[in-house]
Design an enzyme around this catalytic site. Structure first.
Site, mmCIF file in Angstrom:
data_model
loop_
_atom_site.group_PDB
_atom_site.id
_atom_site.type_symbol
_atom_site.label_atom_id
_atom_site.label_comp_id
_atom_site.label_asym_id
_atom_site.label_seq_id
_atom_site.Cartn_x
_atom_site.Cartn_y
_atom_site.Cartn_z
ATOM 1 N N HIS A 149 29.443 19.901 3.875
ATOM 2 C CA HIS A 149 28.894 18.556 4.066
ATOM 3 C C HIS A 149 27.734 18.594 5.071
ATOM 4 C CE1 HIS A 149 32.829 17.457 2.391
ATOM 5 N NE2 HIS A 149 32.362 16.233 2.193
ATOM 6 N N HIS A 180 37.981 18.440 8.698
ATOM 7 C CA HIS A 180 37.334 19.653 9.204
ATOM 8 C C HIS A 180 37.659 19.806 10.673
ATOM 9 C CE1 HIS A 180 34.927 21.652 6.167
ATOM 10 N NE2 HIS A 180 34.433 20.510 5.744
ATOM 11 N N ASP A 201 34.003 23.993 12.354
ATOM 12 C CA ASP A 201 33.431 23.945 11.007
ATOM 13 C C ASP A 201 32.127 23.157 11.004
ATOM 14 O OD1 ASP A 201 35.827 25.145 10.267
ATOM 15 O OD2 ASP A 201 36.753 23.237 9.742
#
Length: 277
Positions: free
Chosen positions: A191, A231, A235
Site C-alpha cells: 500500500h 500492518h 512494514d
C-alpha cells in the site's frame, strides 16, 4: 588544518587556485605519504590530530543532522544491549499499535465504520494503480510501472521468506485490499510503497499538488492500517524506503536500456521520449 566537514567553501573563495588539478594531485600524494609511514607517523599525520574545538563547534552548528543521528546511534546501542526482548510466546511489540489503541477500539466497536474506511482505502489503491498504468499506456512513461513490478515481486519474495504472524487484534473487511479478506504478506507494505512510487512520478512531472494529496492519503492509510492491525509499523516504514528504492532502480534501468536502444532493432519498452529527469 582540515577535517572531513570543514568550511571548504570559505577556504576555496580565499584560495581559488587550490582547487585546480595540481592541488588535487598534491593532496592525493600527501594522503599516500601519510598512509605509507609507520604507525607512529600515521597517527601524527591523521586528520583528527588537526581538529580543534572550533572545528567541533562548526560541525555541531552547521552539520547538526548527522550529529543528531550520531547521538541516535549511541542511544540505541545502549537500548539494544539493555532491552529485554519479547518472549517467543507473546505477540510482537509494535509502538504503532500502542499509539493507535483508541482508533483500534473505535473500529472494533464500529464494524460499519471499519468497512467504510477499508472501502475508501481500496479506492485509494485503485487510484495508485490507475495512475501508474496511465503513465505508461497513455503518456508513454513506463518508469512507474517498472518500479511497481520490481517492488511487488521483491515484496513477494521477502514476504514468503520470513512470514510474520498476523496480529491477534487484526480487524479484517471483505472490501479491504486484497479484496475478499484473503491472506497477505505483511512485510513490507505494498500500500505504502505503491503510493510512494506514484507520488515520486508526480513530482518528476511537476504535479506537486497531486503528489501532496497522495502523500496525505498515504499517511491516512498508514494510520488506518495500524489501527486495524493490518500492518506492523516496520512494514510501513520499509514501504516508504521500498518505493524510493525501486523508483530509483527503475530509473537506472531506463537509463541503461535507452543507451542500448540505439544498437537494437524491434520493439522496446523504453522510448526516446520516456526519460524524465
Amino acid at each position: 588544518m582540515s577535517t572531513p566537514l570543514r568550511r571548504r567553501s570559505n577556504n576555496n573563495s580565499l584560495n581559488g587556485n587550490h582547487t585546480n588539478g595540481n592541488s588535487k594531485m598534491e593532496k592525493k600524494n600527501n594522503i599516500a605519504k601519510k598512509t605509507d609511514g609507520d604507525d607512529g607517523e600515521g597517527l601524527k599525520t591523521a586528520s583528527f590530530m588537526t581538529w580543534t574545538a572550533r572545528d567541533v563547534a562548526y560541525v555541531a552548528r552547521h552539520h547538526w543532522i548527522p550529529c543528531l543521528f550520531a547521538v541516535g546511534v549511541l542511544f540505541f546501542t545502549g537500548v539494544e544491549y539493555t532491552l529485554l526482548m519479547i518472549p517467543p510466546s507473546s505477540q510482537p511489540f509494535d509502538i504503532g499499535f500502542v499509539a493507535t489503541r483508541s482508533l483500534h477500539r473505535v473500529l472494533a466497536d464500529s464494524p460499519d465504520l471499519n468497512t467504510v474506511l477499508a472501502a475508501l482505502n481500496t479506492v485509494f489503491v485503485a487510484m495508485q494503480t490507475t495512475y501508474i498504468v496511465w503513465a505508461w499506456f497513455m503518456e508513454g512513461r513506463p518508469r512507474a510501472t517498472i518500479s511497481a513490478c520490481f517492488m511487488f515481486t521483491c515484496r513477494g519474495i521477502l514476504g514468503y521468506s520470513t512470514q510474520l504472524p498476523l496480529p491477534q487484534e487484526f480487524l479484517g473487511s471483505g472490501v479491504d485490499f486484497p479484496v475478499g479478506n484473503v491472506s497477505f504478506f505483511l512485510f513490507y507494505s505494498g500500500h505504502v510503497a505503491g503510493s510512494m512510487i506514484a507520488s515520486l512520478d508526480m513530482r518528476r512531472m511537476q504535479r506537486f499538488r497531486l503528489a501532496m494529496v497522495f502523500d496525505i492519503l498515504n499517511v491516512l492509510q498508514s494510520i488506518r492500517l495500524l489501527g486495524t492491525r493490518g500492518h506492523y509499523t516496520i512494514d510501513l516504514a520499509v514501504g516508504v524506503g521500498a518505493g524510493i528504492l525501486f523508483d530509483s532502480l527503475a530509473g537506472k534501468y531506463e537509463e541503461m536500456m535507452s543507451k542500448r536502444h540505439s544498437l537494437t532493432n524491434g520493439f522496446s519498452l523504453i522510448s526516446k521520449d520516456s526519460l524524465v529527469n
